[in-house]
Design a protein around this motif. Sequence first.
Motif, PDB file in Angstrom:
ATOM      1  N   LEU A 220       6.890  16.623  -3.198  1.00 55.01           N
ATOM      2  CA  LEU A 220       6.441  15.290  -2.781  1.00 55.01           C
ATOM      3  C   LEU A 220       6.523  15.125  -1.275  1.00 55.01           C
ATOM      4  O   LEU A 220       5.650  14.515  -0.653  1.00 55.01           O
ATOM      5  CB  LEU A 220       7.272  14.217  -3.472  1.00 55.01           C
ATOM      6  N   ARG A 221       7.577  15.656  -0.679  1.00 58.04           N
ATOM      7  CA  ARG A 221       7.712  15.568   0.779  1.00 58.04           C
ATOM      8  C   ARG A 221       6.529  16.265   1.464  1.00 58.04           C
ATOM      9  O   ARG A 221       5.978  15.767   2.435  1.00 58.04           O
ATOM     10  CB  ARG A 221       9.035  16.187   1.213  1.00 58.04           C
ATOM     11  N   GLU A 222       6.137  17.402   0.936  1.00 52.93           N
ATOM     12  CA  GLU A 222       4.990  18.118   1.500  1.00 52.93           C
ATOM     13  C   GLU A 222       3.697  17.332   1.288  1.00 52.93           C
ATOM     14  O   GLU A 222       2.860  17.232   2.179  1.00 52.93           O
ATOM     15  CB  GLU A 222       4.879  19.496   0.846  1.00 52.93           C
ATOM     16  N   ARG A 223       3.570  16.722   0.128  1.00 53.09           N
ATOM     17  CA  ARG A 223       2.350  15.985  -0.218  1.00 53.09           C
ATOM     18  C   ARG A 223       2.204  14.717   0.624  1.00 53.09           C
ATOM     19  O   ARG A 223       1.110  14.365   1.049  1.00 53.09           O
ATOM     20  CB  ARG A 223       2.387  15.642  -1.703  1.00 53.09           C
ATOM     21  N   LEU A 224       3.324  14.035   0.867  1.00 56.48           N
ATOM     22  CA  LEU A 224       3.300  12.754   1.570  1.00 56.48           C
ATOM     23  C   LEU A 224       3.498  12.885   3.075  1.00 56.48           C
ATOM     24  O   LEU A 224       3.260  11.934   3.813  1.00 56.48           O
ATOM     25  CB  LEU A 224       4.391  11.836   1.007  1.00 56.48           C
ATOM     26  N   ALA A 225       3.983  14.036   3.508  1.00 55.36           N
ATOM     27  CA  ALA A 225       4.323  14.266   4.925  1.00 55.36           C
ATOM     28  C   ALA A 225       5.402  13.298   5.392  1.00 55.36           C
ATOM     29  O   ALA A 225       5.463  12.930   6.567  1.00 55.36           O
ATOM     30  CB  ALA A 225       3.091  14.167   5.814  1.00 55.36           C
ATOM     31  N   GLU A 226       6.256  12.862   4.468  1.00 53.95           N
ATOM     32  CA  GLU A 226       7.417  12.031   4.780  1.00 53.95           C
ATOM     33  C   GLU A 226       8.346  12.065   3.579  1.00 53.95           C
ATOM     34  O   GLU A 226       7.999  12.592   2.514  1.00 53.95           O
ATOM     35  CB  GLU A 226       7.006  10.592   5.102  1.00 53.95           C
ATOM     36  N   SER A 227       9.523  11.488   3.742  1.00 54.19           N
ATOM     37  CA  SER A 227      10.487  11.472   2.651  1.00 54.19           C
ATOM     38  C   SER A 227       9.961  10.639   1.481  1.00 54.19           C
ATOM     39  O   SER A 227       9.532   9.496   1.676  1.00 54.19           O
ATOM     40  CB  SER A 227      11.817  10.890   3.149  1.00 54.19           C
ATOM     41  N   PRO A 228       9.968  11.170   0.264  1.00 56.70           N
ATOM     42  CA  PRO A 228       9.458  10.385  -0.870  1.00 56.70           C
ATOM     43  C   PRO A 228      10.424   9.275  -1.263  1.00 56.70           C
ATOM     44  O   PRO A 228      11.638   9.468  -1.279  1.00 56.70           O
ATOM     45  CB  PRO A 228       9.324  11.416  -1.986  1.00 56.70           C
ATOM     46  N   SER A 229       9.881   8.113  -1.571  1.00 54.71           N
ATOM     47  CA  SER A 229      10.682   6.994  -2.055  1.00 54.71           C
ATOM     48  C   SER A 229      10.955   7.168  -3.548  1.00 54.71           C
ATOM     49  O   SER A 229      10.375   8.027  -4.217  1.00 54.71           O
ATOM     50  CB  SER A 229       9.931   5.679  -1.830  1.00 54.71           C
ATOM     51  N   PHE A 230      11.822   6.313  -4.086  1.00 55.08           N
ATOM     52  CA  PHE A 230      12.075   6.351  -5.524  1.00 55.08           C
ATOM     53  C   PHE A 230      10.804   6.086  -6.313  1.00 55.08           C
ATOM     54  O   PHE A 230      10.655   6.552  -7.449  1.00 55.08           O
ATOM     55  CB  PHE A 230      13.168   5.340  -5.910  1.00 55.08           C
ATOM     56  N   VAL A 231       9.849   5.373  -5.734  1.00 55.71           N
ATOM     57  CA  VAL A 231       8.606   5.052  -6.443  1.00 55.71           C
ATOM     58  C   VAL A 231       7.806   6.316  -6.731  1.00 55.71           C
ATOM     59  O   VAL A 231       7.152   6.428  -7.779  1.00 55.71           O
ATOM     60  CB  VAL A 231       7.776   4.038  -5.635  1.00 55.71           C
ATOM     61  N   ALA A 232       7.845   7.286  -5.823  1.00 58.87           N
ATOM     62  CA  ALA A 232       7.136   8.545  -6.059  1.00 58.87           C
ATOM     63  C   ALA A 232       7.727   9.274  -7.265  1.00 58.87           C
ATOM     64  O   ALA A 232       6.985   9.867  -8.068  1.00 58.87           O
ATOM     65  CB  ALA A 232       7.204   9.419  -4.810  1.00 58.87           C
ATOM     66  N   PHE A 233       9.048   9.236  -7.414  1.00 58.95           N
ATOM     67  CA  PHE A 233       9.675   9.876  -8.570  1.00 58.95           C
ATOM     68  C   PHE A 233       9.337   9.125  -9.854  1.00 58.95           C
ATOM     69  O   PHE A 233       9.178   9.742 -10.919  1.00 58.95           O
ATOM     70  CB  PHE A 233      11.183   9.963  -8.360  1.00 58.95           C
ATOM     71  N   GLU A 234       9.233   7.804  -9.775  1.00 55.38           N
ATOM     72  CA  GLU A 234       8.789   7.037 -10.939  1.00 55.38           C
ATOM     73  C   GLU A 234       7.390   7.475 -11.368  1.00 55.38           C
ATOM     74  O   GLU A 234       7.094   7.583 -12.565  1.00 55.38           O
ATOM     75  CB  GLU A 234       8.813   5.539 -10.618  1.00 55.38           C
TER      76      GLU A 234
ATOM     77  N   VAL B 101       0.827  -1.204   0.000  1.00 56.37           N
ATOM     78  CA  VAL B 101       0.000   0.000   0.000  1.00 56.37           C
ATOM     79  C   VAL B 101       0.866   1.260   0.000  1.00 56.37           C
ATOM     80  O   VAL B 101       0.568   2.233  -0.722  1.00 56.37           O
ATOM     81  CB  VAL B 101      -0.970  -0.017   1.195  1.00 56.37           C
ATOM     82  N   GLU B 102       1.926   1.278   0.793  1.00 53.21           N
ATOM     83  CA  GLU B 102       2.749   2.476   0.867  1.00 53.21           C
ATOM     84  C   GLU B 102       3.397   2.769  -0.483  1.00 53.21           C
ATOM     85  O   GLU B 102       3.479   3.936  -0.904  1.00 53.21           O
ATOM     86  CB  GLU B 102       3.813   2.323   1.952  1.00 53.21           C
ATOM     87  N   ALA B 103       3.831   1.729  -1.194  1.00 57.49           N
ATOM     88  CA  ALA B 103       4.377   1.936  -2.534  1.00 57.49           C
ATOM     89  C   ALA B 103       3.307   2.513  -3.457  1.00 57.49           C
ATOM     90  O   ALA B 103       3.582   3.423  -4.260  1.00 57.49           O
ATOM     91  CB  ALA B 103       4.909   0.617  -3.093  1.00 57.49           C
ATOM     92  N   GLY B 104       2.090   2.000  -3.361  1.00 53.92           N
ATOM     93  CA  GLY B 104       1.006   2.520  -4.181  1.00 53.92           C
ATOM     94  C   GLY B 104       0.716   3.983  -3.890  1.00 53.92           C
ATOM     95  O   GLY B 104       0.477   4.786  -4.801  1.00 53.92           O
ATOM     96  N   GLN B 105       0.743   4.344  -2.620  1.00 49.55           N
ATOM     97  CA  GLN B 105       0.490   5.732  -2.241  1.00 49.55           C
ATOM     98  C   GLN B 105       1.568   6.662  -2.786  1.00 49.55           C
ATOM     99  O   GLN B 105       1.280   7.763  -3.266  1.00 49.55           O
ATOM    100  CB  GLN B 105       0.398   5.834  -0.722  1.00 49.55           C
ATOM    101  N   HIS B 106       2.829   6.224  -2.714  1.00 52.12           N
ATOM    102  CA  HIS B 106       3.916   7.044  -3.241  1.00 52.12           C
ATOM    103  C   HIS B 106       3.831   7.155  -4.758  1.00 52.12           C
ATOM    104  O   HIS B 106       4.048   8.244  -5.316  1.00 52.12           O
ATOM    105  CB  HIS B 106       5.263   6.462  -2.820  1.00 52.12           C
ATOM    106  N   LEU B 107       3.554   6.055  -5.422  1.00 53.58           N
ATOM    107  CA  LEU B 107       3.420   6.077  -6.876  1.00 53.58           C
ATOM    108  C   LEU B 107       2.314   7.046  -7.298  1.00 53.58           C
ATOM    109  O   LEU B 107       2.495   7.878  -8.198  1.00 53.58           O
ATOM    110  CB  LEU B 107       3.125   4.660  -7.380  1.00 53.58           C
TER     111      LEU B 107
END
Length: 373
Positions: free
Chosen positions: A284-298, A35-41
């Motif tokens: 992305l950090r602001e949007r996720l309220a945490e450090s974005p993973s590489f998946v968010a950049f993908e 789920v967390e990967a999906g949220q970042h993506l």
Amino acid sequence: MNTPPSLPSPSGAERTDASAVRIGALVPLTRPGWVEAGQHLLAGMELAVREVNDGGGIAGRPLELVVRDTAADPQRAAAAVDELAGLGVAAVAGEYHSVVARTAAARADALGLPFLCSSAVLDALTEQPTEWVARLAPAQSHGWQIYADFLLGAGHSRIAVAAQPSVYWASGTRILRDYLAPRGGTVIELDMRALTPTAVCDELVGQRATALLLLVGHPDPAVSIVKAVRRDRRLAGVMMGAPAGQPEFAEWARSLGDDGAAIPFLRYLPERFGPLGVRVETALRERLAESPSFVAFEGYDTIAVLAQVLRSHGVDRARMAEGWPRVAVEGTRGQIQFSRTPGINVWQWVWAPVQVVDRDPVDPDRLRVLHTG
């Protein structure tokens, strides 16, 4: 983690702008998906859509995501591709789980629907060459060979893999074995259908393994295995690794605390971001309220590519697919272009940057780059 950045609309219940250019987004947003990967993506995709629309959209038309939750279920993904094609999307994009992406890619190919795969790495994303599918993530054989080089460089030649049944895990094991064997390495496979975490510890001692790779799901049985190895004094010198990237996400740190540190994994980020990457990371950090993973950049790069294809070739699906080899987009992680690569049947970005990274034992919230490829 905070509330997900978006939730999928119920089937058939979209409230869309009739003039919008629509893209179908396949993301795992419920268990057993990651789920967390999906949220970042999805966060990355949504940020890029917002920026496209702030810049005037696609020839004056707004860009819109039609989100479908795959829940890591290949058949659910195939049904979603069918539905999205019927809804008139110009293309489909996304997905994190390789086995799910493979099914989605096959269905998109059969329907003549462009599919840009964001994050799945399985080399055989399609069984036959296709013009309809392109991929941003590096192929598993490329990334996992870099990981194997890291293992050898760190002095590990007897490497155990705790593996669950899966095309993806089996492919990873084969890549490691084929790459390491000619270089003096040995891969010892531990079948997690038959072993408890305690039995894994006994096998590591008996096999004299110096490294254990976790080719298993999270949280179970990965968390139990990590805890068992950390608490076994016989295994104080054994390195654990997770090439598939599970420790990238904050959920890993929450589950394991200090035990989750010093477990190297693969991620697909550059050593330093350029101006675009820096700006996107902040957003992305602001949007996720945490450090974005590489998946968010993908996710962000996926929409950046599709927006350019749509501007250049319009919404006709066949013309979009013809546009893959002419893509040249500044992404967050470098210049993105697609080509044909031996052994890979889709249009492939060669390659996204690859790093081997772990969480610092002194500060598990900090990631250390150990090796680049």
